[in-house]
Structures are given as C-alpha cells and as structure tokens.
Design a protein around this motif. Structure first.
Motif, PDB file in Angstrom:
ATOM      1  N   ALA A  97      30.579  23.834  42.474  1.00 56.43           N
ATOM      2  CA  ALA A  97      30.448  25.028  43.280  1.00 56.43           C
ATOM      3  C   ALA A  97      32.143  25.607  43.171  1.00 56.43           C
ATOM      4  CB  ALA A  97      30.372  24.838  44.714  1.00 56.43           C
ATOM      5  N   GLU A  98      32.349  26.864  42.998  1.00 54.66           N
ATOM      6  CA  GLU A  98      33.346  27.629  42.825  1.00 54.66           C
ATOM      7  C   GLU A  98      34.484  27.127  44.052  1.00 54.66           C
ATOM      8  OE1 GLU A  98      31.198  29.491  40.003  1.00 54.66           O
ATOM      9  OE2 GLU A  98      30.884  29.122  42.000  1.00 54.66           O
ATOM     10  N   VAL A  99      33.792  26.946  45.476  1.00 57.92           N
ATOM     11  CA  VAL A  99      34.588  26.646  46.527  1.00 57.92           C
ATOM     12  C   VAL A  99      33.897  25.824  47.358  1.00 57.92           C
ATOM     13  CG1 VAL A  99      35.572  27.693  48.613  1.00 57.92           C
ATOM     14  CG2 VAL A  99      35.345  29.057  46.630  1.00 57.92           C
ATOM     15  N   ASP A 112      34.390  21.939  56.077  1.00 55.25           N
ATOM     16  CA  ASP A 112      33.713  22.423  57.266  1.00 55.25           C
ATOM     17  C   ASP A 112      34.190  21.534  58.391  1.00 55.25           C
ATOM     18  OD1 ASP A 112      31.828  24.090  58.708  1.00 55.25           O
ATOM     19  OD2 ASP A 112      30.953  22.156  58.883  1.00 55.25           O
ATOM     20  N   GLY A 113      33.799  20.292  58.236  1.00 57.43           N
ATOM     21  CA  GLY A 113      33.968  19.197  59.388  1.00 57.43           C
ATOM     22  C   GLY A 113      35.544  18.961  59.569  1.00 57.43           C
ATOM     23  N   MET A 114      35.881  18.735  60.772  1.00 62.74           N
ATOM     24  CA  MET A 114      37.352  18.353  61.036  1.00 62.74           C
ATOM     25  C   MET A 114      37.608  16.855  60.207  1.00 62.74           C
ATOM     26  SD  MET A 114      40.044  19.238  62.391  1.00 62.74           S
ATOM     27  CE  MET A 114      39.858  20.324  63.641  1.00 62.74           C
ATOM     28  N   PRO A 115      36.717  16.049  60.197  1.00 64.06           N
ATOM     29  CA  PRO A 115      36.887  14.655  59.618  1.00 64.06           C
ATOM     30  C   PRO A 115      37.286  14.934  57.979  1.00 64.06           C
ATOM     31  CG  PRO A 115      34.942  14.347  60.812  1.00 64.06           C
ATOM     32  CD  PRO A 115      35.280  15.869  60.915  1.00 64.06           C
ATOM     33  N   LEU A 116      36.638  16.061  57.389  1.00 60.49           N
ATOM     34  CA  LEU A 116      37.070  16.225  56.039  1.00 60.49           C
ATOM     35  C   LEU A 116      38.615  16.758  55.959  1.00 60.49           C
ATOM     36  CD1 LEU A 116      34.050  15.870  55.818  1.00 60.49           C
ATOM     37  CD2 LEU A 116      34.026  17.449  53.909  1.00 60.49           C
ATOM     38  N   ALA A 117      38.866  17.854  56.963  1.00 59.53           N
ATOM     39  CA  ALA A 117      40.294  18.231  56.851  1.00 59.53           C
ATOM     40  C   ALA A 117      41.303  17.289  57.151  1.00 59.53           C
ATOM     41  CB  ALA A 117      40.116  19.268  57.990  1.00 59.53           C
ATOM     42  N   LYS A 118      40.985  16.273  58.171  1.00 64.00           N
ATOM     43  CA  LYS A 118      41.900  15.267  58.536  1.00 64.00           C
ATOM     44  C   LYS A 118      41.861  14.255  57.410  1.00 64.00           C
ATOM     45  CE  LYS A 118      43.499  16.662  62.389  1.00 64.00           C
ATOM     46  NZ  LYS A 118      45.081  17.229  62.525  1.00 64.00           N
ATOM     47  N   GLY A 119      40.815  14.063  56.730  1.00 65.37           N
ATOM     48  CA  GLY A 119      40.736  12.898  55.708  1.00 65.37           C
ATOM     49  C   GLY A 119      41.526  13.543  54.464  1.00 65.37           C
ATOM     50  N   LEU A 120      41.574  14.827  54.016  1.00 64.74           N
ATOM     51  CA  LEU A 120      42.304  15.219  52.892  1.00 64.74           C
ATOM     52  C   LEU A 120      43.872  15.173  53.233  1.00 64.74           C
ATOM     53  CD1 LEU A 120      40.220  18.713  52.209  1.00 64.74           C
ATOM     54  CD2 LEU A 120      40.750  16.593  50.593  1.00 64.74           C
ATOM     55  N   LEU A 140      37.813  13.906  47.851  1.00 62.62           N
ATOM     56  CA  LEU A 140      37.676  13.055  49.221  1.00 62.62           C
ATOM     57  C   LEU A 140      36.123  12.242  49.157  1.00 62.62           C
ATOM     58  CD1 LEU A 140      38.300  12.218  51.829  1.00 62.62           C
ATOM     59  CD2 LEU A 140      37.186  14.489  52.610  1.00 62.62           C
ATOM     60  N   LEU A 141      36.431  10.955  48.551  1.00 63.92           N
ATOM     61  CA  LEU A 141      35.135  10.325  48.159  1.00 63.92           C
ATOM     62  C   LEU A 141      34.439  10.958  47.193  1.00 63.92           C
ATOM     63  CD1 LEU A 141      34.491   9.068  52.248  1.00 63.92           C
ATOM     64  CD2 LEU A 141      35.675   7.875  50.273  1.00 63.92           C
ATOM     65  N   SER A 142      33.229  11.124  47.737  1.00 62.63           N
ATOM     66  CA  SER A 142      32.259  11.690  46.590  1.00 62.63           C
ATOM     67  C   SER A 142      32.446  13.205  46.362  1.00 62.63           C
ATOM     68  CB  SER A 142      30.861  11.646  47.034  1.00 62.63           C
ATOM     69  OG  SER A 142      30.781  12.069  48.447  1.00 62.63           O
ATOM     70  N   LEU A 143      33.410  13.945  47.075  1.00 61.94           N
ATOM     71  CA  LEU A 143      33.363  15.396  46.918  1.00 61.94           C
ATOM     72  C   LEU A 143      34.822  15.874  46.071  1.00 61.94           C
ATOM     73  CD1 LEU A 143      31.773  16.713  50.006  1.00 61.94           C
ATOM     74  CD2 LEU A 143      30.727  16.407  47.808  1.00 61.94           C
ATOM     75  N   GLU A 144      34.671  17.010  45.608  1.00 61.68           N
ATOM     76  CA  GLU A 144      35.934  17.641  45.514  1.00 61.68           C
ATOM     77  C   GLU A 144      36.061  18.787  46.204  1.00 61.68           C
ATOM     78  OE1 GLU A 144      38.223  16.708  42.916  1.00 61.68           O
ATOM     79  OE2 GLU A 144      37.030  14.709  42.714  1.00 61.68           O
ATOM     80  N   VAL A 145      37.084  18.688  47.028  1.00 59.50           N
ATOM     81  CA  VAL A 145      36.976  19.771  48.192  1.00 59.50           C
ATOM     82  C   VAL A 145      38.122  20.780  47.991  1.00 59.50           C
ATOM     83  CG1 VAL A 145      37.101  20.121  50.764  1.00 59.50           C
ATOM     84  CG2 VAL A 145      36.207  18.034  49.852  1.00 59.50           C
ATOM     85  N   SER A 146      37.948  21.954  48.167  1.00 63.72           N
ATOM     86  CA  SER A 146      38.953  23.153  47.948  1.00 63.72           C
ATOM     87  C   SER A 146      39.890  23.057  49.034  1.00 63.72           C
ATOM     88  CB  SER A 146      38.260  24.530  47.811  1.00 63.72           C
ATOM     89  OG  SER A 146      37.293  24.577  47.046  1.00 63.72           O
ATOM     90  N   THR A 147      41.216  23.323  48.751  1.00 64.19           N
ATOM     91  CA  THR A 147      42.382  23.181  49.618  1.00 64.19           C
ATOM     92  C   THR A 147      42.991  24.716  49.900  1.00 64.19           C
ATOM     93  OG1 THR A 147      43.867  22.348  47.783  1.00 64.19           O
ATOM     94  CG2 THR A 147      42.493  20.869  49.283  1.00 64.19           C
ATOM     95  N   GLY A 148      43.575  24.523  50.838  1.00 66.55           N
ATOM     96  CA  GLY A 148      44.548  25.971  51.154  1.00 66.55           C
ATOM     97  C   GLY A 148      44.542  26.243  52.601  1.00 66.55           C
ATOM     98  N   LYS A 149      45.060  27.370  53.121  1.00 67.79           N
ATOM     99  CA  LYS A 149      44.897  27.928  54.305  1.00 67.79           C
ATOM    100  C   LYS A 149      43.404  28.542  54.360  1.00 67.79           C
ATOM    101  CE  LYS A 149      49.877  28.454  54.788  1.00 67.79           C
ATOM    102  NZ  LYS A 149      50.962  29.418  55.356  1.00 67.79           N
ATOM    103  N   TYR A 150      43.080  28.771  55.764  1.00 71.63           N
ATOM    104  CA  TYR A 150      42.085  29.496  56.203  1.00 71.63           C
ATOM    105  C   TYR A 150      41.863  30.752  55.465  1.00 71.63           C
ATOM    106  CZ  TYR A 150      38.265  31.370  58.851  1.00 71.63           C
ATOM    107  OH  TYR A 150      37.029  31.988  59.212  1.00 71.63           O
ATOM    108  N   GLU A 151      42.909  31.329  55.580  1.00 70.72           N
ATOM    109  CA  GLU A 151      42.870  32.921  55.044  1.00 70.72           C
ATOM    110  C   GLU A 151      42.916  32.856  53.365  1.00 70.72           C
ATOM    111  OE1 GLU A 151      45.312  31.537  56.954  1.00 70.72           O
ATOM    112  OE2 GLU A 151      45.092  32.520  58.947  1.00 70.72           O
TER     113      GLU A 151
END
Length: 253
Positions: free
Chosen positions: A59-61, A65-73, A6-17
C-alpha cells in the motif's frame, strides 16, 4: 511516505498532518492508490499470512491506527510517532472534501448503514458531494459484478473511495482494484459505524492509554473475545522479543 518496520508490517511514519496532506494529494490527482489503516489485528493477520502482509506492505500508505503501533514505532525506532486513526481520518477527510469540492464514494457495509451514512453526511457536511454508495453482496463477486462496480465508481468521478469491508477483506479488495479504480482508496473498517453513531467510541482517556480495544470489547464481548485476547497477547509477546533484540543490538554496537 517513509515507512519503518514493526514486526510484520512496514508502517508509514510522520505527523498526522502529513498523512492528511498526502492522501488529499492522491485524491486531487485521482491517483489509483490504497491506504491501509493498521491496528494490532491487521498486524497479527499479516504475521500469520505472508500473502496478506505483502498486500498491506505494498500500500502507498499504512497508517499507525492503533496506539500500540504508534508507541511500538517510537520504542523501536526512537522517534515520536502520531497515532493516525481511521476514526479521526474519516471525518477530517470528509471535511476537506467538502471544502475542496472533492467527490467521495462509500463502498461496503449494509445498505442500512450506507443510508445512515448519507443522512449523517447531509447533516454534518451539507456541501459534501457523495458521488455514490455500493453495498456489495456478502459473497465473492462475479466478474460481471466486479466490472459493473468499477465502472460505477470511475464514472462517478470520485476522488476518495472509503472502503468498509472489514480486515482483511477490504485490504484484499483495494489491492485488487489498484490500477482499475482511479481514486484514492482508504480502508476505514469500523470507523464508519462509529462516525454515524451506530457504535460508540471510547473516551479520550482510554484512547490515550491504549485501551480503546477494551472499550470496543465491552460493546461486543462475544464477537471480539477471541480476536482481542489472542491478537493482543501475541502482539505483546512478539513485540517484547523484537524490542529486546533491538536493545541488545544497540548495546553491542
């Protein structure tokens, strides 16, 4: 955990649990790891600083955190993504720590905030084992101080180390402590003062509408004006470019 760009980041994905499960496993194993709780501010910091981007992406994870990142993914990769906010993670992990007899350590913030944290936890999580707290000085640490803090944390036998130094300081500190501190480190930033009642959290409808930043801005307009209006505007611009580019690739393939 799997990560997606997501742009400059590699964001971990999956369910909250899934995030809760992975972080709990790290804590039980006392694996020296660090977790970055990523919002738009962190993403733009990483965009403007390649070295910082590397710290976050190693980072391992990296939680959305922000809704814009979740929706962006979701928009870029076509898969639903839960928001994994620090303000939800912190109380949930404290609850799990109390239940599973895991020790927690708080690093960062003022002594007043840490005192309030202990009082809050004693009330809300009476069986929680707080292994220790450290309010470091607001300056660079000497080598002696750094070694002393590492020894204090490791000798406390902590499973979780919750780090409240603010972005980007907390991420840089955690990266420098990987391999030195034998615990699951998580950068919780502003989640701690909200949890203990020093600051208020936005109502649920604002969280769901990606307007939590606006609520925080209303509480601290002078401090947050430049950050929010610069970072949010730049994020919208950069994301729009990336989204259009992605759609064009799909249509031409």
């Amino acid at each position: 955990m799997n990560k997606k760009s997501l742009l400059s980041l590699e964001v971990s994905t999956g369910k909250y649990e899934d995030f809760i499960s992975v972080l709990s496993e790290y804590a039980v194993a006392k694996k020296s790891t660090y977790t970055c709780v990523a919002n738009v501010h962190m993403l733009i910091e990483a965009y403007n600083d390649i070295a910082f981007a590397s710290i976050v992406n190693n980072a391992e994870v990296v939680t959305p955190d922000g809704m814009p990142l979740a929706k962006g993914l979701e928009l870029l990769h076509g898969e639903k993504q839960d928001r994994v906010a620090g303000m939800d993670l912190l109380p949930d992990l404290l609850g799990i720590s109390e239940k599973e007899n895991l020790k927690v350590f708080f690093y960062g913030g003022t002594q007043e905030m840490l005192d309030q944290t202990k009082s809050y936890c004693n009330k809300e999580y009476p069986l929680l084992d707080i292994a220790g707290v450290i309010s470091p000085p607001f300056r660079s640490l000497t080598l002696e101080e750094e070694n002393e803090y590492i020894e204090r944390i490791n000798s406390s036998d902590a499973n979780f180390v919750f780090v409240a130094l603010g972005c980007p300081k907390q991420e840089k500190w955690m990266a420098s402590m990987k391999g030195k501190i034998n615990a699951c480190m998580i950068g919780i930033g502003g989640a701690l003062p909200v949890m203990i009642g020093m600051q208020k959290r936005a109502p649920k409808w604002m969280q769901n509408a990606s307007l939590e930043w606006l609520f925080r801005f209303g509480q601290e307009p002078k401090r947050l004006f430049k950050r929010y209006f610069y970072t949010n505007s730049l994020f919208l611009f950069l994301f729009s470019k990336e989204y259009i580019k992605t759609k064009l690739k799909i249509s031409n393939s």
